[in-house]
Design a protein around this motif. Structure first.
Motif, PDB file in Angstrom:
ATOM      1  N   LEU A 154       1.682  -5.024   3.226  1.00  0.00           N
ATOM      2  CA  LEU A 154       2.926  -4.291   3.459  1.00  0.00           C
ATOM      3  C   LEU A 154       2.649  -2.801   3.328  1.00  0.00           C
ATOM      4  O   LEU A 154       2.342  -2.311   2.246  1.00  0.00           O
ATOM      5  N   ARG A 155       2.741  -2.108   4.453  1.00  0.00           N
ATOM      6  CA  ARG A 155       2.578  -0.655   4.472  1.00  0.00           C
ATOM      7  C   ARG A 155       3.948  -0.020   4.666  1.00  0.00           C
ATOM      8  O   ARG A 155       4.787  -0.572   5.389  1.00  0.00           O
ATOM      9  N   VAL A 199       4.341   6.102  -8.060  1.00  0.00           N
ATOM     10  CA  VAL A 199       5.378   5.105  -7.805  1.00  0.00           C
ATOM     11  C   VAL A 199       4.956   3.750  -8.370  1.00  0.00           C
ATOM     12  O   VAL A 199       5.757   3.044  -9.000  1.00  0.00           O
ATOM     13  N   GLY A 200       3.691   3.389  -8.175  1.00  0.00           N
ATOM     14  CA  GLY A 200       3.193   2.125  -8.682  1.00  0.00           C
ATOM     15  C   GLY A 200       3.256   2.037 -10.198  1.00  0.00           C
ATOM     16  O   GLY A 200       3.610   0.985 -10.768  1.00  0.00           O
ATOM     17  N   MET A 201       2.913   3.125 -10.881  1.00  0.00           N
ATOM     18  CA  MET A 201       2.997   3.125 -12.341  1.00  0.00           C
ATOM     19  C   MET A 201       4.425   2.917 -12.803  1.00  0.00           C
ATOM     20  O   MET A 201       4.684   2.150 -13.744  1.00  0.00           O
ATOM     21  N   TRP A 202       5.364   3.597 -12.151  1.00  0.00           N
ATOM     22  CA  TRP A 202       6.767   3.435 -12.535  1.00  0.00           C
ATOM     23  C   TRP A 202       7.216   1.990 -12.313  1.00  0.00           C
ATOM     24  O   TRP A 202       7.856   1.384 -13.182  1.00  0.00           O
ATOM     25  N   LEU A 203       6.877   1.426 -11.173  1.00  0.00           N
ATOM     26  CA  LEU A 203       7.275   0.049 -10.869  1.00  0.00           C
ATOM     27  C   LEU A 203       6.698  -0.939 -11.883  1.00  0.00           C
ATOM     28  O   LEU A 203       7.390  -1.846 -12.352  1.00  0.00           O
ATOM     29  N   ALA A 204       5.423  -0.761 -12.211  1.00  0.00           N
ATOM     30  CA  ALA A 204       4.775  -1.688 -13.145  1.00  0.00           C
ATOM     31  C   ALA A 204       5.321  -1.550 -14.558  1.00  0.00           C
ATOM     32  O   ALA A 204       5.355  -2.532 -15.319  1.00  0.00           O
ATOM     33  N   ALA A 205       5.769  -0.354 -14.927  1.00  0.00           N
ATOM     34  CA  ALA A 205       6.294  -0.119 -16.277  1.00  0.00           C
ATOM     35  C   ALA A 205       7.750  -0.552 -16.425  1.00  0.00           C
ATOM     36  O   ALA A 205       8.164  -0.960 -17.516  1.00  0.00           O
ATOM     37  N   CYS A 253      -1.126  -1.261  -4.496  1.00  0.00           N
ATOM     38  CA  CYS A 253      -2.158  -0.227  -4.568  1.00  0.00           C
ATOM     39  C   CYS A 253      -1.552   1.082  -4.079  1.00  0.00           C
ATOM     40  O   CYS A 253      -1.015   1.146  -2.968  1.00  0.00           O
ATOM     41  N   GLY A 254      -1.640   2.128  -4.882  1.00  0.00           N
ATOM     42  CA  GLY A 254      -1.069   3.407  -4.492  1.00  0.00           C
ATOM     43  C   GLY A 254      -2.041   4.550  -4.686  1.00  0.00           C
ATOM     44  O   GLY A 254      -2.808   4.582  -5.663  1.00  0.00           O
ATOM     45  N   VAL A 255      -2.002   5.485  -3.748  1.00  0.00           N
ATOM     46  CA  VAL A 255      -2.826   6.693  -3.802  1.00  0.00           C
ATOM     47  C   VAL A 255      -1.943   7.884  -4.163  1.00  0.00           C
ATOM     48  O   VAL A 255      -0.889   8.092  -3.545  1.00  0.00           O
ATOM     49  N   SER A 256      -2.343   8.662  -5.155  1.00  0.00           N
ATOM     50  CA  SER A 256      -1.649   9.891  -5.523  1.00  0.00           C
ATOM     51  C   SER A 256      -0.162   9.617  -5.777  1.00  0.00           C
ATOM     52  O   SER A 256       0.186   8.898  -6.707  1.00  0.00           O
ATOM     53  N   LEU A 257       0.748  10.139  -4.951  1.00  0.00           N
ATOM     54  CA  LEU A 257       2.176   9.863  -5.125  1.00  0.00           C
ATOM     55  C   LEU A 257       2.443   8.365  -5.111  1.00  0.00           C
ATOM     56  O   LEU A 257       3.255   7.861  -5.894  1.00  0.00           O
ATOM     57  N   LEU A 275       0.844  -1.191   0.000  1.00  0.00           N
ATOM     58  CA  LEU A 275       0.000   0.000   0.000  1.00  0.00           C
ATOM     59  C   LEU A 275       0.881   1.244   0.000  1.00  0.00           C
ATOM     60  O   LEU A 275       1.648   1.478   0.942  1.00  0.00           O
ATOM     61  N   GLY A 276       0.786   2.041  -1.059  1.00  0.00           N
ATOM     62  CA  GLY A 276       1.601   3.245  -1.215  1.00  0.00           C
ATOM     63  C   GLY A 276       0.808   4.495  -0.878  1.00  0.00           C
ATOM     64  O   GLY A 276      -0.300   4.703  -1.378  1.00  0.00           O
ATOM     65  N   ASN A 277       1.390   5.349  -0.056  1.00  0.00           N
ATOM     66  CA  ASN A 277       0.691   6.518   0.481  1.00  0.00           C
ATOM     67  C   ASN A 277       0.746   7.730  -0.453  1.00  0.00           C
ATOM     68  O   ASN A 277       1.640   7.858  -1.291  1.00  0.00           O
ATOM     69  N   ALA A 278      -0.183   8.650  -0.220  1.00  0.00           N
ATOM     70  CA  ALA A 278      -0.170   9.947  -0.889  1.00  0.00           C
ATOM     71  C   ALA A 278       0.925  10.826  -0.296  1.00  0.00           C
ATOM     72  O   ALA A 278       1.375  10.627   0.838  1.00  0.00           O
ATOM     73  N   LEU A 279       1.359  11.808  -1.057  1.00  0.00           N
ATOM     74  CA  LEU A 279       2.316  12.793  -0.578  1.00  0.00           C
ATOM     75  C   LEU A 279       1.786  13.472   0.682  1.00  0.00           C
ATOM     76  O   LEU A 279       0.629  13.891   0.731  1.00  0.00           O
ATOM     77  N   GLY A 280       2.626  13.554   1.721  1.00  0.00           N
ATOM     78  CA  GLY A 280       2.225  14.226   2.959  1.00  0.00           C
ATOM     79  C   GLY A 280       1.454  13.354   3.921  1.00  0.00           C
ATOM     80  O   GLY A 280       1.015  13.833   4.965  1.00  0.00           O
ATOM     81  N   THR A 281       1.279  12.061   3.591  1.00  0.00           N
ATOM     82  CA  THR A 281       0.558  11.151   4.478  1.00  0.00           C
ATOM     83  C   THR A 281       1.459   9.989   4.877  1.00  0.00           C
ATOM     84  O   THR A 281       2.548   9.800   4.322  1.00  0.00           O
ATOM     85  N   THR A 282       0.973   9.196   5.812  1.00  0.00           N
ATOM     86  CA  THR A 282       1.724   8.051   6.324  1.00  0.00           C
ATOM     87  C   THR A 282       0.851   6.800   6.238  1.00  0.00           C
ATOM     88  O   THR A 282      -0.238   6.824   5.656  1.00  0.00           O
ATOM     89  N   THR A 283       1.312   5.730   6.859  1.00  0.00           N
ATOM     90  CA  THR A 283       0.526   4.495   6.881  1.00  0.00           C
ATOM     91  C   THR A 283      -0.822   4.689   7.577  1.00  0.00           C
ATOM     92  O   THR A 283      -1.709   3.840   7.456  1.00  0.00           O
ATOM     93  N   GLU A 284      -0.996   5.803   8.269  1.00  0.00           N
ATOM     94  CA  GLU A 284      -2.288   6.158   8.869  1.00  0.00           C
ATOM     95  C   GLU A 284      -3.388   6.199   7.812  1.00  0.00           C
ATOM     96  O   GLU A 284      -4.573   6.025   8.107  1.00  0.00           O
ATOM     97  N   LEU A 285      -3.000   6.399   6.564  1.00  0.00           N
ATOM     98  CA  LEU A 285      -3.947   6.489   5.457  1.00  0.00           C
ATOM     99  C   LEU A 285      -4.839   5.258   5.363  1.00  0.00           C
ATOM    100  O   LEU A 285      -5.993   5.346   4.922  1.00  0.00           O
ATOM    101  N   TRP A 286      -4.320   4.113   5.811  1.00  0.00           N
ATOM    102  CA  TRP A 286      -5.020   2.840   5.610  1.00  0.00           C
ATOM    103  C   TRP A 286      -5.648   2.324   6.889  1.00  0.00           C
ATOM    104  O   TRP A 286      -5.962   1.139   6.991  1.00  0.00           O
ATOM    105  N   ARG A 287      -5.869   3.179   7.855  1.00  0.00           N
ATOM    106  CA  ARG A 287      -6.372   2.753   9.159  1.00  0.00           C
ATOM    107  C   ARG A 287      -7.675   1.970   9.066  1.00  0.00           C
ATOM    108  O   ARG A 287      -7.892   1.008   9.800  1.00  0.00           O
ATOM    109  N   GLU A 288      -8.573   2.370   8.170  1.00  0.00           N
ATOM    110  CA  GLU A 288      -9.903   1.767   8.103  1.00  0.00           C
ATOM    111  C   GLU A 288      -9.972   0.532   7.212  1.00  0.00           C
ATOM    112  O   GLU A 288     -11.039  -0.029   7.017  1.00  0.00           O
ATOM    113  N   PHE A 289      -8.828   0.092   6.693  1.00  0.00           N
ATOM    114  CA  PHE A 289      -8.836  -1.026   5.764  1.00  0.00           C
ATOM    115  C   PHE A 289      -8.522  -2.340   6.458  1.00  0.00           C
ATOM    116  O   PHE A 289      -7.601  -2.428   7.272  1.00  0.00           O
ATOM    117  N   SER A 290      -9.307  -3.355   6.117  1.00  0.00           N
ATOM    118  CA  SER A 290      -9.044  -4.712   6.570  1.00  0.00           C
ATOM    119  C   SER A 290      -9.193  -5.611   5.353  1.00  0.00           C
ATOM    120  O   SER A 290     -10.306  -5.924   4.925  1.00  0.00           O
TER     121      SER A 290
END
Length: 245
Positions: free
Chosen positions: A39-40, A88-94, A80-84, A18-33
């Motif tokens: 891997l955060r 990163v995910g697009m670059w990795l996949a390409a 899965c990546g949000v914003s930034l 799980l890839g975070n947005a710019l200015g955020t941390t792993t807190e971004l995914w708190r509500e996800f199960s």
């Protein structure tokens, strides 16, 4: 330098990064199960990850993820990546063979309007993170979002290392991943938010239109951090997409 990370969930399940947005941390995914081994990680200079001096590019930030995967002995993962995190995910996949399925949330392959980022860079350089906090957070959430949630993410933003934050903003400003999209040959789900003014739907739709194998979803009642405002809706989409892997 290894970025801060956590790896949780069933050991025999597929690994979802799980890839975070710019200015955020792993807190971004708190509500996800999610029923995966999750891997955060925190981008450099964010959360518990140490700053890295000097400029950086999307490729450098993707390199941090590759280093982390190598450290953990993970050859291929879901991502899965949000914003930034999506950039990163697009670059990795390409450019690598490390991603087997991809999800991109509220992200863009390039920034057509660079003036907004230029202003942010100027303000942070002259007055610090506090000078941009309210503007940035106003792009993250709809007016209906709970004030406590908004304040929690604002506080996390203010803890980001300013020079590293500037380097990441400049990386976003200078990137152009459009030529890379045709190289992404893994199944991809692309998610936009109808009230996202940071990455409007047309920019997200562009990604879906260019990818060889993709599905597009638009979430209605959410802004840029749609994974915070609409976690249940997005969880269902992700579970269906990665569960079919």
């Amino acid at each position: 330098m290894l970025v801060h990370h956590t790896l949780t969930g069933p050991e025999d399940a597929p690994v979802l990064v799980l890839g975070n947005a710019l200015g955020t941390t792993t807190e971004l995914w708190r509500e996800f199960s999610l029923p995966f081994r999750v891997l955060r990680f925190d981008h450099r200079g964010h959360g518990a990850s140490a700053p890295v001096a000097g400029p950086c590019s999307i490729e450098d930030l993707a390199g941090d993820v590759v280093e982390l995967l190598d450290h953990l002995g993970l050859q291929q993962v879901y991502y899965c990546g949000v914003s930034l995190g999506g950039m990163v995910g697009m670059w990795l996949a390409a450019h690598t063979d490390r991603i087997s399925r991809l999800a991109l949330v509220c992200t863009t392959a390039w920034v057509p309007d660079k003036a907004r980022l230029d202003e942010r860079i100027s303000l942070v350089r002259s007055r610090g993170m506090e000078a941009v906090a309210d503007t940035v957070v106003s792009l993250w959430f709809t007016p209906a979002c709970a004030p406590a949630v908004v304040q929690r993410f604002r506080a996390e933003l203010l803890k980001v290392d300013p020079p590293t934050y500037l380097a990441c903003v400049e990386a976003v400003r200078g990137m152009d991943l459009r030529p890379d999209l045709v190289k992404i040959d893994v199944p991809t789900v692309v998610i936009a938010a109808a009230q996202d003014h940071a990455t409007p739907t047309e920019l997200v739709r562009y990604i879906a239109d260019e990818l060889p194998d993709s599905e597009l979803y638009v979430v209605g009642d959410a802004a840029h951090l749609a994974v915070v405002e609409a976690p249940r809706t997005i969880s269902v989409i992700l579970d269906d997409h990665f569960g079919n892997g």
